[in-house]
Design a protein around this motif. Structure first.
Motif, PDB file in Angstrom:
ATOM      1  N   TYR A   7       0.814  -1.215   0.000  1.00 14.07           N
ATOM      2  CA  TYR A   7       0.000   0.000   0.000  1.00 14.07           C
ATOM      3  C   TYR A   7       0.846   1.262   0.000  1.00 14.07           C
ATOM      4  N   ASN A   8       0.653   2.077  -1.047  1.00 12.35           N
ATOM      5  CA  ASN A   8       1.327   3.370  -1.199  1.00 12.35           C
ATOM      6  C   ASN A   8       2.824   3.317  -0.917  1.00 12.35           C
ATOM      7  N   HIS A   9       3.482   2.371  -1.544  1.00 11.46           N
ATOM      8  CA  HIS A   9       4.924   2.217  -1.351  1.00 11.46           C
ATOM      9  C   HIS A   9       5.667   3.464  -1.827  1.00 11.46           C
ATOM     10  N   LYS A  10       6.718   3.802  -1.091  1.00  9.76           N
ATOM     11  CA  LYS A  10       7.465   5.034  -1.371  1.00  9.76           C
ATOM     12  C   LYS A  10       8.077   5.075  -2.765  1.00  9.76           C
ATOM     13  N   SER A  49      -1.690   3.596  -4.449  1.00 10.13           N
ATOM     14  CA  SER A  49      -1.052   2.408  -5.028  1.00 10.13           C
ATOM     15  C   SER A  49      -1.265   1.173  -4.161  1.00 10.13           C
ATOM     16  N   VAL A  50      -1.499   0.082  -4.861  1.00 13.15           N
ATOM     17  CA  VAL A  50      -1.620  -1.240  -4.246  1.00 13.15           C
ATOM     18  C   VAL A  50      -0.687  -2.140  -5.045  1.00 13.15           C
ATOM     19  N   GLY A  51       0.353  -2.635  -4.379  1.00 15.51           N
ATOM     20  CA  GLY A  51       1.363  -3.392  -5.105  1.00 15.51           C
ATOM     21  C   GLY A  51       1.955  -2.492  -6.182  1.00 15.51           C
ATOM     22  N   PRO A  52       2.114  -3.007  -7.398  1.00 15.40           N
ATOM     23  CA  PRO A  52       2.716  -2.209  -8.460  1.00 15.40           C
ATOM     24  C   PRO A  52       1.719  -1.331  -9.219  1.00 15.40           C
ATOM     25  N   TYR A  53       0.455  -1.340  -8.790  1.00 16.44           N
ATOM     26  CA  TYR A  53      -0.613  -0.640  -9.520  1.00 16.44           C
ATOM     27  C   TYR A  53      -1.075   0.603  -8.776  1.00 16.44           C
ATOM     28  N   ILE A  54      -1.445   1.617  -9.554  1.00 15.25           N
ATOM     29  CA  ILE A  54      -1.976   2.851  -8.968  1.00 15.25           C
ATOM     30  C   ILE A  54      -3.428   2.980  -9.391  1.00 15.25           C
ATOM     31  N   LEU A  55      -4.304   3.063  -8.380  1.00 16.47           N
ATOM     32  CA  LEU A  55      -5.736   3.203  -8.616  1.00 16.47           C
ATOM     33  C   LEU A  55      -6.082   4.684  -8.709  1.00 16.47           C
ATOM     34  N   ASP A  56      -6.999   5.036  -9.604  1.00 18.88           N
ATOM     35  CA  ASP A  56      -7.421   6.434  -9.705  1.00 18.88           C
ATOM     36  C   ASP A  56      -7.989   6.908  -8.369  1.00 18.88           C
ATOM     37  N   PHE A  57      -8.888   6.091  -7.805  1.00 17.63           N
ATOM     38  CA  PHE A  57      -9.504   6.413  -6.516  1.00 17.63           C
ATOM     39  C   PHE A  57      -9.634   5.127  -5.712  1.00 17.63           C
ATOM     40  N   TYR A  58      -9.518   5.247  -4.386  1.00 13.32           N
ATOM     41  CA  TYR A  58      -9.590   4.057  -3.541  1.00 13.32           C
ATOM     42  C   TYR A  58     -10.284   4.381  -2.228  1.00 13.32           C
ATOM     43  N   CYS A  59     -11.179   3.493  -1.810  1.00 13.15           N
ATOM     44  CA  CYS A  59     -11.836   3.569  -0.513  1.00 13.15           C
ATOM     45  C   CYS A  59     -11.394   2.351   0.289  1.00 13.15           C
ATOM     46  N   ALA A  60     -10.588   2.570   1.312  1.00 14.95           N
ATOM     47  CA  ALA A  60     -10.049   1.467   2.111  1.00 14.95           C
ATOM     48  C   ALA A  60     -11.152   0.742   2.881  1.00 14.95           C
ATOM     49  N   LYS A  87      -7.131  -9.005 -11.533  1.00 17.03           N
ATOM     50  CA  LYS A  87      -6.918 -10.304 -10.882  1.00 17.03           C
ATOM     51  C   LYS A  87      -6.049 -10.131  -9.633  1.00 17.03           C
ATOM     52  N   PHE A  88      -4.979  -9.363  -9.763  1.00 19.28           N
ATOM     53  CA  PHE A  88      -4.092  -9.087  -8.630  1.00 19.28           C
ATOM     54  C   PHE A  88      -4.876  -8.436  -7.499  1.00 19.28           C
ATOM     55  N   LEU A  89      -5.671  -7.420  -7.822  1.00 21.30           N
ATOM     56  CA  LEU A  89      -6.428  -6.686  -6.814  1.00 21.30           C
ATOM     57  C   LEU A  89      -7.524  -7.553  -6.200  1.00 21.30           C
ATOM     58  N   LYS A  90      -8.164  -8.371  -7.023  1.00 21.23           N
ATOM     59  CA  LYS A  90      -9.212  -9.266  -6.524  1.00 21.23           C
ATOM     60  C   LYS A  90      -8.644 -10.249  -5.503  1.00 21.23           C
ATOM     61  N   ASN A  91      -7.406 -10.698  -5.733  1.00 23.45           N
ATOM     62  CA  ASN A  91      -6.743 -11.595  -4.770  1.00 23.45           C
ATOM     63  C   ASN A  91      -6.517 -10.919  -3.422  1.00 23.45           C
ATOM     64  N   LEU A  92      -6.568  -9.601  -3.395  1.00 19.94           N
ATOM     65  CA  LEU A  92      -6.443  -8.837  -2.153  1.00 19.94           C
ATOM     66  C   LEU A  92      -7.816  -8.362  -1.659  1.00 19.94           C
ATOM     67  N   ASN A  93      -8.863  -8.920  -2.258  1.00 20.92           N
ATOM     68  CA  ASN A  93     -10.251  -8.560  -1.928  1.00 20.92           C
ATOM     69  C   ASN A  93     -10.570  -7.096  -2.217  1.00 20.92           C
ATOM     70  N   ILE A  94      -9.969  -6.570  -3.266  1.00 16.90           N
ATOM     71  CA  ILE A  94     -10.269  -5.211  -3.710  1.00 16.90           C
ATOM     72  C   ILE A  94     -11.074  -5.322  -4.996  1.00 16.90           C
ATOM     73  N   GLU A  95     -12.248  -4.712  -4.982  1.00 18.81           N
ATOM     74  CA  GLU A  95     -13.100  -4.703  -6.171  1.00 18.81           C
ATOM     75  C   GLU A  95     -12.876  -3.404  -6.937  1.00 18.81           C
ATOM     76  N   ILE A  96     -13.084  -3.486  -8.247  1.00 18.98           N
ATOM     77  CA  ILE A  96     -12.879  -2.330  -9.108  1.00 18.98           C
ATOM     78  C   ILE A  96     -14.179  -2.010  -9.838  1.00 18.98           C
ATOM     79  N   ILE A  97     -14.517  -0.720  -9.845  1.00 18.63           N
ATOM     80  CA  ILE A  97     -15.599  -0.211 -10.680  1.00 18.63           C
ATOM     81  C   ILE A  97     -14.929   0.665 -11.734  1.00 18.63           C
TER      82      ILE A  97
END
Length: 124
Positions: A7-10, A49-60, A87-97
């Motif tokens: 999460y939000n790696h430097k 950011s979650v892992g190597p991906y950056i989401l436009d918007f995220y609700c924790a 697929k990567f995000l779904k494995n972390l239980n993050i859903e995408i709209i």
């Protein structure tokens, strides 16, 4: 993967800042409508950011990512990238709209309603 990197790696800080400073018109408009707890009292973050991906918007709280896509997402290689990413995000239980830029710009009320409905269903 190391949880420190998740999460939000430097290492992605500059890229996240660049994306925040260069948002599309659709991203700017959506941010005006979801920032400061405007949707169901939920806090959304920009360019998270979650892992190597950056989401436009995220609700924790909901583990929800919102993506605002332009025409580049119609290209086959981008579709494959997006599929792997989800697929990567779904494995972390993050859903995408996902919303198209044009949908956000032309019908922001419908986009907000879809986010609200999704959020309410997740909170039940």
């Amino acid at each position: 993967m190391d949880s420190k990197f998740l999460y939000n790696h430097k290492t992605l800080k500059e890229r996240r800042r660049d994306l925040r400073n260069n948002q599309t018109e659709a991203e700017k408009l959506l941010w005006q409508h979801i920032s400061r707890d405007k949707i169901c009292g939920l806090r959304f973050l920009r360019q998270y950011s979650v892992g190597p991906y950056i989401l436009d918007f995220y609700c924790a709280k909901l583990r929800l990512g919102i993506e605002v896509d332009g025409e580049v997402h119609n290209k086959e290689e981008r579709k494959l990238y997006d599929k792997d990413r989800e697929k990567f995000l779904k494995n972390l239980n993050i859903e995408i709209i996902r919303f198209w830029n044009s949908d956000v710009l032309k019908n922001i009320e419908d986009v907000k309603m879809k986010i609200r409905n999704f959020s309410k269903n997740k909170m039940e």
